[in-house]
Design an enzyme around this catalytic site. Sequence first.
Site, PDB file in Angstrom:
ATOM      1  CE  LYS A  91      -4.383   1.438   2.030  1.00 36.44           C
ATOM      2  NZ  LYS A  91      -5.131   1.617   0.799  1.00 36.44           N
TER       3      LYS A  91
HETATM    4  N1  PXG Z   1      -7.587  -2.057  -3.317  1.00 42.18           N
HETATM    5  C1  PXG Z   1      -6.925  -0.886  -3.313  1.00 42.18           C
HETATM    6  C2  PXG Z   1      -6.077  -0.521  -4.452  1.00 42.18           C
HETATM    7  C3  PXG Z   1      -7.066  -0.034  -2.208  1.00 42.18           C
HETATM    8  O1  PXG Z   1      -6.399   1.123  -2.195  1.00 42.18           O
HETATM    9  C4  PXG Z   1      -8.573  -1.628  -1.195  1.00 42.18           C
HETATM   10  C5  PXG Z   1      -8.379  -2.441  -2.303  1.00 42.18           C
HETATM   11  C6  PXG Z   1      -9.423  -2.111  -0.064  1.00 42.18           C
HETATM   12  O2  PXG Z   1      -8.614  -2.483   1.039  1.00 42.18           O
HETATM   13  P1  PXG Z   1      -9.073  -2.354   2.548  1.00 42.18           P
HETATM   14  O3  PXG Z   1      -7.941  -2.868   3.338  1.00 42.18           O
HETATM   15  O4  PXG Z   1      -9.316  -0.878   2.809  1.00 42.18           O
HETATM   16  O5  PXG Z   1     -10.293  -3.146   2.676  1.00 42.18           O
HETATM   17  C7  PXG Z   1      -7.901  -0.403  -1.142  1.00 42.18           C
HETATM   18  C8  PXG Z   1      -8.077   0.497   0.021  1.00 42.18           C
HETATM   19  C9  PXG Z   1      -8.942   6.524  -0.217  1.00 42.18           C
HETATM   20  C10 PXG Z   1      -8.933   5.206   0.404  1.00 42.18           C
HETATM   21  O6  PXG Z   1      -8.520   7.470   0.442  1.00 42.18           O
HETATM   22  C11 PXG Z   1      -8.615   4.088  -0.313  1.00 42.18           C
HETATM   23  C12 PXG Z   1      -8.569   2.860   0.324  1.00 42.18           C
HETATM   24  C13 PXG Z   1      -8.887   2.727   1.636  1.00 42.18           C
HETATM   25  C14 PXG Z   1      -9.219   3.866   2.344  1.00 42.18           C
HETATM   26  C15 PXG Z   1      -9.247   5.123   1.732  1.00 42.18           C
HETATM   27  O7  PXG Z   1      -9.357   6.650  -1.378  1.00 42.18           O
HETATM   28  N2  PXG Z   1      -8.195   1.828  -0.409  1.00 42.18           N
END
Ligand code: PXG
Length: 292
Positions: free
Chosen positions: A151
């Site tokens: 991430k």
């Molecule tokens: N794929 C990607 C590429 C992400 O960035 C998820 C899947 C979902 O993962 P989690 O662990 O959150 O279930 C993410 C998470 C934002 C923002 O600010 C993006 C995410 C999470 C929180 C905020 O746009 N992405």
Amino acid sequence: MDLQIYIDGDFYPEADAKISVFDHGFLYGDGIFEGIRFYNSRVFKLDEHLDRLWDSAKALLLTIPITREEMEAATLETIRKNGLRDGYIRLIVSRGKGNLGLSPDRCPKASVVIIAATIQLYPPEAYERGMTVITCGTRRVSAGALSPAVKSLNYLNNIMAKIEANLAQADEGLMLNEQGYVAECTGDNLFIVKRGQLYTPPIYSGSLRGITWEAVLAIAAELGIPAHVQELTRYDLYTADEFFLTGTAAEVIAAVKLDNRIIGDGTPGKLTQQIIARFRELTQSTGTAIYT
Ligand code: PXG
């Protein structure tokens, strides 16, 4: 009230919360982050987010300058300083201040920034009617280039896809991997339902190991819904009975159209709604207490 932002051990009002323009997070996107939610004065899946943060750091040979206990304490303290009960934490570890030159060995110490605020990723009506999704031409970056499991602060691959979705006036963009298999959406993992069973692509298809994704797999096990982690193509999505997305910011949200094709009967599906209901119960009743 002004937000109080944590930077390397101190709190600053938003207007004074600044990092160096020589920080390699800014200059090169060299760093990592987590997006974490808290509900009802508890941080949901905090340990899982910190585990992933430490794994991302290890993958980038980035030394987080504080201990895991200190990170947890700083996260909870940032929420308390802002007097919040429900909201969103953006936790960032950047490579830190260096000079012009991409080598990380020019950055003696990584920086930690913690923002506690709120987030609204999609319009509220999207949660009622379900999301519209289009397939993006931009492929998900391959694990051989930069593992999607990290991430990192390098989100341009996802942002290019998000721009495509925006231009097509869709709520989200579906990203395929280089082989054409389904990877994930721009900031969410995805699931389909077919004949009462769940299907979702494996992490190696090119997605982040989503914490909401793992939570949904656990909910499926608890509810006795068979779940299969296997490669999927757009055919599988077009012919699905239900389609939904998962992410910390998105939570669990139905998708009812892909590439202007109606998925299932075009409304949020029954199993999707059952999973959303259980997910909401868990977010309201589990997690690390903030105010004890
Ligand atoms: N794929 C990607 C590429 C992400 O960035 C998820 C899947 C979902 O993962 P989690 O662990 O959150 O279930 C993410 C998470 C934002 C923002 O600010 C993006 C995410 C999470 C929180 C905020 O746009 N992405």
